[in-house]
Design a protein around this motif. Sequence first.
Motif, PDB file in Angstrom:
ATOM      1  N   LEU A 240       0.826  -1.197   0.000  1.00  0.00           N
ATOM      2  CA  LEU A 240       0.000   0.000   0.000  1.00  0.00           C
ATOM      3  C   LEU A 240       0.868   1.256   0.000  1.00  0.00           C
ATOM      4  O   LEU A 240       0.581   2.217  -0.720  1.00  0.00           O
ATOM      5  CB  LEU A 240      -0.931   0.000   1.205  1.00  0.00           C
ATOM      6  CG  LEU A 240      -1.855   1.220   1.360  1.00  0.00           C
ATOM      7  CD1 LEU A 240      -2.726   1.390   0.122  1.00  0.00           C
ATOM      8  CD2 LEU A 240      -2.721   1.082   2.619  1.00  0.00           C
ATOM      9  N   HIS A 241       1.924   1.229   0.790  1.00  0.00           N
ATOM     10  CA  HIS A 241       2.839   2.378   0.824  1.00  0.00           C
ATOM     11  C   HIS A 241       3.436   2.635  -0.549  1.00  0.00           C
ATOM     12  O   HIS A 241       3.448   3.778  -1.032  1.00  0.00           O
ATOM     13  CB  HIS A 241       3.960   2.147   1.835  1.00  0.00           C
ATOM     14  CG  HIS A 241       5.072   3.150   1.738  1.00  0.00           C
ATOM     15  ND1 HIS A 241       5.056   4.361   2.405  1.00  0.00           N
ATOM     16  CD2 HIS A 241       6.244   3.145   1.024  1.00  0.00           C
ATOM     17  CE1 HIS A 241       6.153   5.055   2.112  1.00  0.00           C
ATOM     18  NE2 HIS A 241       6.887   4.335   1.280  1.00  0.00           N
ATOM     19  N   ASN A 242       3.949   1.597  -1.179  1.00  0.00           N
ATOM     20  CA  ASN A 242       4.624   1.783  -2.463  1.00  0.00           C
ATOM     21  C   ASN A 242       3.659   2.245  -3.552  1.00  0.00           C
ATOM     22  O   ASN A 242       4.020   3.055  -4.409  1.00  0.00           O
ATOM     23  CB  ASN A 242       5.322   0.491  -2.878  1.00  0.00           C
ATOM     24  CG  ASN A 242       6.542   0.191  -2.015  1.00  0.00           C
ATOM     25  OD1 ASN A 242       7.097   1.097  -1.392  1.00  0.00           O
ATOM     26  ND2 ASN A 242       6.954  -1.060  -1.971  1.00  0.00           N
ATOM     27  N   SER A 243       2.440   1.735  -3.523  1.00  0.00           N
ATOM     28  CA  SER A 243       1.446   2.196  -4.489  1.00  0.00           C
ATOM     29  C   SER A 243       1.099   3.665  -4.254  1.00  0.00           C
ATOM     30  O   SER A 243       1.029   4.462  -5.200  1.00  0.00           O
ATOM     31  CB  SER A 243       0.184   1.330  -4.378  1.00  0.00           C
ATOM     32  OG  SER A 243      -0.843   1.833  -5.204  1.00  0.00           O
ATOM     33  N   ALA A 244       0.898   4.018  -2.987  1.00  0.00           N
ATOM     34  CA  ALA A 244       0.533   5.397  -2.657  1.00  0.00           C
ATOM     35  C   ALA A 244       1.675   6.365  -2.933  1.00  0.00           C
ATOM     36  O   ALA A 244       1.452   7.496  -3.380  1.00  0.00           O
ATOM     37  CB  ALA A 244       0.110   5.480  -1.190  1.00  0.00           C
ATOM     38  N   ARG A 245       2.905   5.940  -2.681  1.00  0.00           N
ATOM     39  CA  ARG A 245       4.031   6.862  -2.878  1.00  0.00           C
ATOM     40  C   ARG A 245       4.214   7.182  -4.360  1.00  0.00           C
ATOM     41  O   ARG A 245       4.623   8.289  -4.711  1.00  0.00           O
ATOM     42  CB  ARG A 245       5.321   6.304  -2.276  1.00  0.00           C
ATOM     43  CG  ARG A 245       6.058   5.305  -3.166  1.00  0.00           C
ATOM     44  CD  ARG A 245       7.421   4.944  -2.628  1.00  0.00           C
ATOM     45  NE  ARG A 245       8.085   4.008  -3.538  1.00  0.00           N
ATOM     46  CZ  ARG A 245       9.124   4.323  -4.313  1.00  0.00           C
ATOM     47  NH1 ARG A 245       9.633   5.529  -4.297  1.00  0.00           N
ATOM     48  NH2 ARG A 245       9.655   3.412  -5.114  1.00  0.00           N
ATOM     49  N   ALA A 246       3.922   6.221  -5.236  1.00  0.00           N
ATOM     50  CA  ALA A 246       4.027   6.490  -6.671  1.00  0.00           C
ATOM     51  C   ALA A 246       3.078   7.616  -7.068  1.00  0.00           C
ATOM     52  O   ALA A 246       3.448   8.533  -7.813  1.00  0.00           O
ATOM     53  CB  ALA A 246       3.729   5.222  -7.469  1.00  0.00           C
ATOM     54  N   THR A 247       1.850   7.555  -6.546  1.00  0.00           N
ATOM     55  CA  THR A 247       0.875   8.619  -6.821  1.00  0.00           C
ATOM     56  C   THR A 247       1.299   9.925  -6.176  1.00  0.00           C
ATOM     57  O   THR A 247       1.244  10.996  -6.800  1.00  0.00           O
ATOM     58  CB  THR A 247      -0.511   8.215  -6.290  1.00  0.00           C
ATOM     59  OG1 THR A 247      -0.911   6.990  -6.910  1.00  0.00           O
ATOM     60  CG2 THR A 247      -1.539   9.289  -6.574  1.00  0.00           C
ATOM     61  N   ALA A 248       1.757   9.850  -4.922  1.00  0.00           N
ATOM     62  CA  ALA A 248       2.170  11.051  -4.200  1.00  0.00           C
ATOM     63  C   ALA A 248       3.354  11.717  -4.880  1.00  0.00           C
ATOM     64  O   ALA A 248       3.405  12.950  -5.025  1.00  0.00           O
ATOM     65  CB  ALA A 248       2.512  10.703  -2.754  1.00  0.00           C
ATOM     66  N   ASN A 249       4.325  10.929  -5.299  1.00  0.00           N
ATOM     67  CA  ASN A 249       5.510  11.504  -5.938  1.00  0.00           C
ATOM     68  C   ASN A 249       5.175  12.200  -7.249  1.00  0.00           C
ATOM     69  O   ASN A 249       5.733  13.245  -7.579  1.00  0.00           O
ATOM     70  CB  ASN A 249       6.563  10.417  -6.169  1.00  0.00           C
ATOM     71  CG  ASN A 249       7.254   9.999  -4.880  1.00  0.00           C
ATOM     72  OD1 ASN A 249       7.240  10.733  -3.895  1.00  0.00           O
ATOM     73  ND2 ASN A 249       7.848   8.817  -4.884  1.00  0.00           N
ATOM     74  N   THR A 250       4.249  11.606  -8.003  1.00  0.00           N
ATOM     75  CA  THR A 250       3.810  12.245  -9.249  1.00  0.00           C
ATOM     76  C   THR A 250       3.174  13.594  -8.958  1.00  0.00           C
ATOM     77  O   THR A 250       3.458  14.599  -9.639  1.00  0.00           O
ATOM     78  CB  THR A 250       2.813  11.343  -9.991  1.00  0.00           C
ATOM     79  OG1 THR A 250       3.467  10.127 -10.371  1.00  0.00           O
ATOM     80  CG2 THR A 250       2.287  12.029 -11.241  1.00  0.00           C
TER      81      THR A 250
END
Length: 312
Positions: A240-250
């Motif tokens: 969940l963290h890695n999926s969310a961080r991809a969106t957050a970083n974008t």
Amino acid sequence: PTPNGFAPNLFVDGGYHVLSMSGNTSMIDIWFDDVLQAGDYSTGTARSSRKFQVGNSTSNFGLIKFKLNALAIYNRKLTDVERRSAVSALINKAAESSITITKPANLLIGGFDSISAGPSANSYIQAYLANTTRPRSVFVNESIGGSTLHLNPQAKLNLDIRVTNYELEGIPVKPSDRVGRKFIITLLPGANDLQPGYSGDVTAFLNALWLITDPLRARGVTLGIATILPKGSSQSGFALHNSARATANTQIRSLLGVKYDFLIDFAADATMGPDAAANDTNLYGDGLHPTATAHSTYLEPIYRAAVNAQLV
């Protein structure tokens, strides 16, 4: 001289500076010219961990390895007004001998959580301090392990206190004191916030971040935001963290110049940025925290390039 510890390279400019310490049984402050460099607002005495040392030391505390030209000692804690008056007196006395005190031009603060604090204080921030060749720069690492945007207000409080200290005691004391000087804050939040903090809710995470940073920018701070690093499979909620961080970083990248002033793009690094990197114990010792080697080899050069581009 070659200073070390938490204040390396403060004295590499070869010039003269005024160091002042004011303390009692509940508060100790160490100032570098007109900048608050270290403070302990909870416990301690003049012999606490916030030592003021002259000469060589194997400790990482204090401001050390510099030549002492003049010394003034008072038998009680001075008020802020008295301390400024004492510092002004030393500066004026130095001027009589044609010695000019050159104040720091760059005032920097780093944060946010244990990744920025680093293993044994060997984070990308500490590595930057050891490697920087830019004199007239003062850096304070305000990172606190375990800090979150939603549960732990201390990280925000530390930034607010630090900015207020600068406003009361540092660059904005007089309008002329701001000329040619820059106040920079860098933040790397997210490791404790995306999961479990906001349960992968990127919008809530970013709103909480901007709630802290918008007022800082409004007060004249130049703000740098770092993209979020991965978590390995040994960490709870890693997917969940890695999926969310991809969106957050974008989204973070898209808001450069809107919500902050410069980007520190750790996540774009080919070695440290991929999700799989967090499973390499040579890079992430526990699947979350970068190793000291990873900090110095991969993260610090990215950080140094981003921050140095902002310095005056």
